[in-house]
Motif scaffolding. Structure first.
Motif, PDB file in Angstrom:
ATOM      1  N   TRP A 164       0.821  -1.196   0.000  1.00  0.00           N
ATOM      2  CA  TRP A 164       0.000   0.000   0.000  1.00  0.00           C
ATOM      3  C   TRP A 164       0.862   1.256   0.000  1.00  0.00           C
ATOM      4  CZ3 TRP A 164      -5.167   0.212  -0.597  1.00  0.00           C
ATOM      5  CH2 TRP A 164      -5.726   1.487  -0.489  1.00  0.00           C
ATOM      6  N   TYR A 165       1.808   1.279   0.931  1.00  0.00           N
ATOM      7  CA  TYR A 165       2.650   2.468   1.081  1.00  0.00           C
ATOM      8  C   TYR A 165       3.460   2.727  -0.189  1.00  0.00           C
ATOM      9  CZ  TYR A 165       6.451   5.434   2.807  1.00  0.00           C
ATOM     10  OH  TYR A 165       7.362   6.444   2.983  1.00  0.00           O
ATOM     11  N   TYR A 166       4.126   1.707  -0.699  1.00  0.00           N
ATOM     12  CA  TYR A 166       4.984   1.937  -1.863  1.00  0.00           C
ATOM     13  C   TYR A 166       4.169   2.142  -3.137  1.00  0.00           C
ATOM     14  CZ  TYR A 166       9.191   1.540   0.811  1.00  0.00           C
ATOM     15  OH  TYR A 166      10.188   1.799   1.722  1.00  0.00           O
ATOM     16  N   ALA A 167       2.948   1.625  -3.185  1.00  0.00           N
ATOM     17  CA  ALA A 167       2.069   1.927  -4.324  1.00  0.00           C
ATOM     18  C   ALA A 167       1.967   3.438  -4.485  1.00  0.00           C
ATOM     19  CB  ALA A 167       0.686   1.322  -4.094  1.00  0.00           C
ATOM     20  N   ALA A 203       7.408  -8.781   0.882  1.00  0.00           N
ATOM     21  CA  ALA A 203       6.766  -7.484   0.644  1.00  0.00           C
ATOM     22  C   ALA A 203       7.768  -6.343   0.807  1.00  0.00           C
ATOM     23  CB  ALA A 203       5.590  -7.298   1.601  1.00  0.00           C
ATOM     24  N   TRP A 204       8.622  -6.441   1.831  1.00  0.00           N
ATOM     25  CA  TRP A 204       9.647  -5.410   2.039  1.00  0.00           C
ATOM     26  C   TRP A 204      10.529  -5.279   0.801  1.00  0.00           C
ATOM     27  CZ3 TRP A 204      12.278  -5.105   7.497  1.00  0.00           C
ATOM     28  CH2 TRP A 204      11.288  -4.967   8.486  1.00  0.00           C
ATOM     29  N   LYS A 205      10.784  -6.422   0.166  1.00  0.00           N
ATOM     30  CA  LYS A 205      11.669  -6.409  -0.998  1.00  0.00           C
ATOM     31  C   LYS A 205      10.931  -5.999  -2.269  1.00  0.00           C
ATOM     32  CE  LYS A 205      15.552  -8.235   0.758  1.00  0.00           C
ATOM     33  NZ  LYS A 205      15.423  -7.566   2.047  1.00  0.00           N
ATOM     34  N   ILE A 206       9.793  -6.645  -2.527  1.00  0.00           N
ATOM     35  CA  ILE A 206       9.150  -6.486  -3.831  1.00  0.00           C
ATOM     36  C   ILE A 206       8.463  -5.124  -3.956  1.00  0.00           C
ATOM     37  CG2 ILE A 206       7.296  -7.358  -5.324  1.00  0.00           C
ATOM     38  CD1 ILE A 206       8.053 -10.154  -4.617  1.00  0.00           C
ATOM     39  N   ALA A 207       7.793  -4.668  -2.907  1.00  0.00           N
ATOM     40  CA  ALA A 207       6.992  -3.446  -3.034  1.00  0.00           C
ATOM     41  C   ALA A 207       7.829  -2.228  -3.455  1.00  0.00           C
ATOM     42  CB  ALA A 207       6.218  -3.177  -1.748  1.00  0.00           C
ATOM     43  N   PRO A 208       8.935  -1.908  -2.768  1.00  0.00           N
ATOM     44  CA  PRO A 208       9.696  -0.729  -3.207  1.00  0.00           C
ATOM     45  C   PRO A 208      10.355  -0.936  -4.571  1.00  0.00           C
ATOM     46  CG  PRO A 208      10.851  -1.845  -1.417  1.00  0.00           C
ATOM     47  CD  PRO A 208       9.503  -2.500  -1.548  1.00  0.00           C
ATOM     48  N   ALA A 209      10.777  -2.181  -4.847  1.00  0.00           N
ATOM     49  CA  ALA A 209      11.440  -2.445  -6.128  1.00  0.00           C
ATOM     50  C   ALA A 209      10.479  -2.195  -7.288  1.00  0.00           C
ATOM     51  CB  ALA A 209      11.957  -3.885  -6.165  1.00  0.00           C
ATOM     52  N   LEU A 210       9.245  -2.675  -7.164  1.00  0.00           N
ATOM     53  CA  LEU A 210       8.259  -2.464  -8.228  1.00  0.00           C
ATOM     54  C   LEU A 210       7.847  -0.998  -8.306  1.00  0.00           C
ATOM     55  CD1 LEU A 210       5.781  -5.499  -8.083  1.00  0.00           C
ATOM     56  CD2 LEU A 210       7.848  -5.215  -9.449  1.00  0.00           C
TER      57      LEU A 210
END
Lengths: 517, 303
Positions: A164-167, A203-210
């Protein structure tokens, strides 16, 4: 141990005593070390919501594919040692396919997609994780051994919150770093994650990367692949373009082959300091960006003016949350000498109320250790603690006959040089030391190669801030412990790693801002 | 809004028309004044009667917003973000109605109206994402020259009156409303006077979303009646003057001074020609900041 399982264990200076832990009065009005004299009815979570496949292939290019290596391994439930499914064991050719798929997706779709549209994919993923939260929680507990109440209330909601946050950052990157208005993705990211928080760290890894516009190959830990593979299904449900997220499973050497692949631009690793150093060596001389989130040996410092009940809860949460299999676990307790006896007495009382056992039971506080090797390591370090002269205390509790379990363990009279005060145990083992002055507490707390986290317990705000300033750790919790939030950067000083996950710095790890660093 | 049949023959089925009402406290009252006015399409065709809200309706709306403010402001930032995102989800499901109303009101082709609705939805998503980031953008830790931990962070200003842009009936409205709401303020909106119907339909979306009742209140009516009341209201903390006609601007600012209202004004130039489709200009974190206060906290450091 030769003692009966339903009695507490204390051992001082090599002599065994059974039954009573301490002479201090109990806040429960019960004899110390005795089990609570009532029984909880079992409250098992149903596992029906999870539909396990017999076999799970690799997730490459948007599809589940059989491994070219044609090799498979079995993943188990650590609380019963029963097999759950067969998992693909990726080989070098599979690594190649995954990197190719990720590169193609970066060139053809993801790297060019406007942030506004990337954001909407990430919001979709967050929503699907929320919608399927029960399924993820049950699977996480089945495969990882952690108590269902933790996967349900912590791991899964926090994982959704990270997406949610990185979206929301995906279409705001130009605002994230003032003076650097045109950040670009790095390219293809290889991410290798551990078994203690399989979905959350994913999630920590994928969310900011995407969010930053990278494509990904993720390798979950070999003992906990299932929630990552279920996440592949979330990517499909979200209609994420093929190849943007690829998931390959297998042992550590496949992770090393992945991060060493020449077409990788960015490597993110969470795990032990030993493996982190191996990866660092493998990447030396390359242009790959690297972030490492490694081990810890956090000090939890309790002053004599602390709110003691609150501190007891925080210290217990700090070391027994997730069986202590937490890189930032508060594994060293420093108590001010003037309250040490009372505090340790209360701590033993509180330990005796912890419920150890079936992770699927909603009342369980301490579940199964994740794997046999980790259980052996914990047992070895507990024996080392005894051999080095520390006093051990374990509350009475019946451990299940099968599965990987260990009793919550507390050591007192621990020497600063003892292995249990220096090495990361990664288990439910707390080493208690004492101090007299703030200077002494700082000296002892910082006396480790690690620097991931620390805790301070005092009712005096100015003291919290003074201690915070001098503790060499990436996260300091004051009058709380083990708090996580997607907006809050997490990561270590010294040999606990470099780079931060969460918050704005977490985004920087996946961006080229054109300025070098 | 069915086209009239010139032959005078009644169609086989008579459509049920919608009554366009006010939106206050999560409910849809008519005006206590019992008044309405005719809303016309860009080509002059009558579309519907809209409520001509009164000064009492406006005062009721401000009181309602004040009551809703503490609860909205106290929600976590992430929670407010999810609530705004939910508005986008629901707008997506009711887009045909908004498209038809924007097309009629603004004299646009249905394709052009669709783009206005697309961007209105995306704008809710954009501002939803700011909910838990604006503090990170505006907040600071201040290295003061003494042993203090000193930090500053933004907080909502309170009740905001939004005079919505007159010509951009939906996208302009959403572009000004979302930044006021996301920071934790409660809002009273005066919809476009000549093109109010998309705003009323938006209120129907809001009513079925998770936005708590009273956090957003939408009135229709005459600017010359309502703007002076809003500008002079002593329990309104800030006013968004983007939709205030130029000739009313000075009087508004003089009234606003009475309780030191913050006034958000458009950049110089003709606001009616502002390009609301230009993301770089029409969605700005500064627009959130316009309705935020800065709070600074000092705390000693020492053992």
């Amino acid at each position: 141990m030769t003692t009966r399982k339903d009695q507490a264990v204390t051992r001082r200076g090599g002599s065994d005593t059974v039954g009573r832990g301490t002479d201090s009065p109990s806040s429960w009005g019960l004899g110390d070390g005795q089990a609570i004299p009532w029984e909880y009815a079992p409250a098992p979570e149903s596992r029906d919501i999870v539909q396990l496949q017999a076999r799970y292939g690799l997730f490459i290019g948007g599809k589940e594919v059989a491994p070219k290596s044609e090799q498979w391994f079995t993943t188990i439930d650590p609380s019963t040692e029963e097999p759950l499914a067969e998992i693909a064991r990726a080989g070098l050719e599979d690594v190649e396919s995954a990197v190719t798929a990720a590169r193609r997706a970066f060139r053809r779709s993801w790297g060019e997609l406007p942030g506004r549209e990337r954001a909407k994919y990430l919001f979709r993923i967050a929503r699907i994780l929320q919608e399927r939260s029960r399924e993820f929680a049950v699977l996480e507990t089945l495969n990882g051994g952690k108590p269902i109440k933790e996967s349900r209330d912590v791991d899964v909601p926090l994982a959704a919150a990270h997406f949610w946050y990185y979206a929301g950052w995906a279409d705001k990157l130009e605002y994230a770093f003032p003076g650097r208005p045109n950040p670009k993705p790095l390219g293809v990211a290889a991410q290798v994650i551990p078994w203690n928080f399989p979905l959350l760290i994913l999630a920590w890894k994928i969310a900011p990367a995407l969010a930053a516009g990278n494509t990904i190959i993720l390798k979950p830990a070999s003992s906990t692949p299932l929630t990552a593979l279920l996440f592949a299904d979330v990517c499909r449900q979200a209609d994420l373009p093929a190849g943007v997220v690829n998931i390959i499973t297998g042992p550590g050497e496949i992770g090393l082959a992945l991060v060493s692949h020449p077409d990788i631009d960015k490597v993110a690793f969470t795990g032990s300091t030993v493996v982190g150093k191996t990866i660092g060596r493998a990447l030396a001389g390359s242009d790959k960006a690297l972030t490492l989130e490694l081990g810890g040996k956090a000090a939890n410092i309790v002053f004599d003016d602390a709110a003691l009940d609150q501190a007891i809860e925080g210290v217990v949460n700090g070391i027994f949350f997730n069986q202590g299999e937490v890189c930032c676990a508060g594994s060293r307790l420093f108590v001010q000498e003037s309250i040490a006896d009372e505090f340790i007495g209360r701590l033993k009382d509180r330990l005796s109320t912890l419920r150890v056992g079936d992770p699927m039971d909603k009342n369980t506080d301490v579940g199964a250790i994740n794997n046999a090797a980790q259980l052996a390591k914990i047992e070895e370090l507990v024996e080392a603690g005894i051999a080095e002269g520390a006093d051990i205390y374990q509350p009475a509790c019946e451990l299940p006959a099968r599965g990987f379990f260990v009793r919550p363990t507390l050591f007192t009279n621990v020497a600063q040089s003892s292995r249990i005060a220096q090495e990361e145990i990664f288990g439910p083992v707390l080493s208690v030391l004492t101090f007299r002055t703030p200077d002494e507490a700082i000296e002892k707390a910082n006396n480790t190669a690690y620097g991931l986290s620390a805790g301070v317990w005092t009712e005096k705000g100015s003291r919290i801030l003074a201690m915070t300033k001098r503790l060499r750790a990436g996260v300091v919790w004051a009058n709380t412990f083990n708090r996580f939030d997607p907006t809050s950067p997490f990561g270590g000083y010294k040999e606990s790693g470099y780079g931060r996950e969460g918050g704005v710095p977490g985004l920087l790890a996946y961006l080229d801002t054109g300025e070098g660093h | 809004m069915a086209a009239r049949d010139p032959s005078g023959v009644a169609p086989a089925r008579i459509p049920v028309r919608k009554t366009y009402k006010l939106y206050v406290g999560g409910q849809f009252p008519r005006s206590e004044s019992g008044r309405s006015y005719v809303v016309r399409a860009a080509d002059g065709t009558p579309l519907a009667n809209a409520v001509r809200g009164s000064r009492k309706d406006l005062r009721d709306a401000v009181r309602t917003a004040r009551g809703a403010f503490p609860g909205w402001d106290a929600k976590t930032a992430m929670n407010r973000g999810q609530v705004l995102y939910r508005v986008a989800e629901l707008m997506e499901g009711r887009r045909e109605q908004s498209e038809a109303e924007v097309a009629a009101a603004e004299g646009l082709s249905i394709e052009a109206a669709r783009e206005q609705v697309d961007r209105s939805i995306d704008r809710w998503v954009w501002y939803a994402g700011w909910a838990d980031k604006i503090t990170q953008l505006l907040g600071t830790v201040n290295p003061v020259g003494a042993s203090y931990f000193d930090f500053s962070f933004p907080e909502a200003t309170g009740v905001v009156g939004v005079v919505a842009p007159e010509s951009s009936s939906l996208l302009g409205l959403v572009s000004r409303l979302a930044p006021a709401v996301v920071g934790g303020n409660a809002v009273v909106v005066l919809a476009s006077e000549g093109r109010p119907l998309p705003a009323v339909t938006l209120s129907e979306v809001l009513a079925t979303s998770d936005v708590p009742p009273g956090v957003i209140n939408i009135l229709t009516g005459w600017r010359r009646e309502l703007v002076p009341i809003l500008a002079g209201h002593m329990d309104v903390n800030a006013i968004d003057a983007w939709g205030v006609p130029f000739e009313m601007r000075q009087a508004l600012e003089e009234s606003a001074v009475e309780n030191i209202k913050r006034v958000a004004r458009p950049p110089r130039g003709d606001v009616e020609r502002f390009d609301w489709l230009d993301d770089a200009r029409a969605q700005r974190p500064e627009w959130i900041a316009a309705f935020l206060e800065t709070k600074t906290v000092w705390h000693p450091i020492g053992v």
